[in-house]
Design an enzyme around this catalytic site. Sequence first.
Site, PDB file in Angstrom:
ATOM      1  N   ASP A   1      26.847  -4.111  44.522  1.00 27.89           N
ATOM      2  CA  ASP A   1      25.572  -4.711  44.751  1.00 27.89           C
ATOM      3  C   ASP A   1      25.456  -6.009  45.211  1.00 27.89           C
ATOM      4  OD1 ASP A   1      25.349  -2.429  43.072  1.00 27.89           O
ATOM      5  OD2 ASP A   1      24.216  -3.629  41.536  1.00 27.89           O
TER       6      ASP A   1
ATOM      7  N   GLN B   1      28.744  -7.983  43.697  1.00 22.91           N
ATOM      8  CA  GLN B   1      29.580  -7.215  42.526  1.00 22.91           C
ATOM      9  C   GLN B   1      31.081  -7.073  43.093  1.00 22.91           C
ATOM     10  OE1 GLN B   1      28.706  -5.819  39.020  1.00 22.91           O
ATOM     11  NE2 GLN B   1      27.996  -7.732  39.440  1.00 22.91           N
TER      12      GLN B   1
HETATM   13  C1  FRU Z   1      24.117  -1.069  40.463  1.00 20.07           C
HETATM   14  C2  FRU Z   1      24.890  -1.098  39.260  1.00 20.07           C
HETATM   15  C3  FRU Z   1      24.105  -2.010  38.452  1.00 20.07           C
HETATM   16  C4  FRU Z   1      25.244  -2.899  37.435  1.00 20.07           C
HETATM   17  C5  FRU Z   1      26.273  -3.043  38.591  1.00 20.07           C
HETATM   18  C6  FRU Z   1      27.547  -2.878  38.050  1.00 20.07           C
HETATM   19  O1  FRU Z   1      24.854  -0.406  41.448  1.00 20.07           O
HETATM   20  O2  FRU Z   1      25.313   0.048  38.542  1.00 20.07           O
HETATM   21  O3  FRU Z   1      23.199  -1.601  37.745  1.00 20.07           O
HETATM   22  O4  FRU Z   1      24.692  -4.266  37.105  1.00 20.07           O
HETATM   23  O5  FRU Z   1      26.021  -1.985  39.602  1.00 20.07           O
HETATM   24  O6  FRU Z   1      28.640  -3.124  38.927  1.00 20.07           O
END
Ligand code: FRU
Length: 488
Positions: free
Chosen positions: A21, A37
Amino acid sequence: MSNASWELGFHLRSPRGWLNDPNGACQFRGEYYLYYQYNDSWPKADQKAWGLFVSPDLVHWRYEGMPIEPSIPEDRHGVYSGCTLVEHGAGPNGADVLRAFYTGNVVCLDQAHNPRDVGRVYTGREAHEITCASADGKHFGEKTVLLRTQDYPWECSLHVRDPKVWRQDGRLYMLLGARHLCNHGMCLLYVSNDGWNWEFAHLIEAAYPFGYMWECPNIVQLADGSEYLAFSPQGLPRQRDRWHNVCQAGYIPLPGRIVDTREVDERDFVEWDHGHDFYAPQTFVDDSGRWILVGWLGSFDHRWTCTPDGLAWCHCLTVPRLLRKDPATGLLLQTPVPELDVLRGEEVPLAVNEEARIASRHADIVVQGIDGDGALTFDQSLQVFFEHGRLGIRYLQATHAAGRDERSVPLDCLRDVRVLVDGSAVEVYANDGAQVFSSRWFSGEGTSLAVHTSFAAREAHAWPMEDVLSEMYATAQAPSITLPGWNA
Ligand code: FRU
């Protein structure tokens, strides 16, 4: 085989390892900050931190390392998704401060975890909402836990995450994505006067259950008062014309304000994107008041891969997309931000039923004033088609799809289509961004791109796009994550 033809020239990816994300997208001190992420030890441990790219113009980006990593007990198994908030004049000498909000992920397999609770829905997980602040967006200070697992309303399972915080009418609001104890997705709305003390306001639920979990809630609040609640629901069953990915991402236009909304009509849910590789987008408003969306051009879908030939990186982000309201439907149009046009090189003539060759794997193709059915075909391998009232993309060579299938949606009339091809990332925008497809495409070797159009159209343009990122990828020093308490 070399995978150089899959390299990205204007889409963001991690310099090394895994990206999912986008996080904390904002404009701060005049520059665009885009966190994401990041698991740089991929494909090993699934440990998330926030990576960072910074740009003066949404086109040229610098990699700025991993400003937020796991470092306290409450985020020891991952700094999960979240947002940023610019606090104007809150720093020394009236400087702006950037405050991050994210979910600290904790896996508690050693405690009372029921092994049959595979998703750790009721046991074996903690999720804490955490904040930390920075003067420069790159160095963050002390972390403060704002909400702990035990603070959420009784209706919640252990899946609560992805804070979206914004300022409105002198107060601060926070949306969280959540999974109800009874297994349906929902949002939690919190309110605060000071950013430290948060009071639960109410749930936002669908009238009828709509997926089992809503991740990554977001908002769009246009100047004309129109408000949209965006979220990424998990668990919607695949149907003929919709919900083809393992998880979906979309929004619901609201009749009123988000902060007053307790129930939404799930029948109004609109998918942002119909491609294979799109999830968990973030929206933000920039200094000039534009609403901009950036999505994860990737997915957790195991039916296809994003590294068919062992690339050292996995997934990328969409280009920033400008959001506008379609006056005819009230829905949101998405188009690449106009800043990207500076990357266009010398135009290559594109005539109907003649193959054009662009001397680059990075390209922008625009066909306008389309009359009837037709297709745009790339390297005799990937096709964007409009046939028999359906708009879609198809792979003509199965190996180039890496598991992906054909995708299409019903459409009465195709007026225009724009395709961004960037190595292995493809974004298709149709009818001024009313329909969008984002997918990966792993074509063969080569340094040029063959484009063929069979559309009868008023005009057709093809441009090579300047590669502005490969040098950054080559030189970025991705630090490795330290893993305090990692017990997987
Ligand atoms: C969405 C998600 C979020 C979480 C993140 C972890 O893709 O699952 O809900 O915070 O990725 O990487």
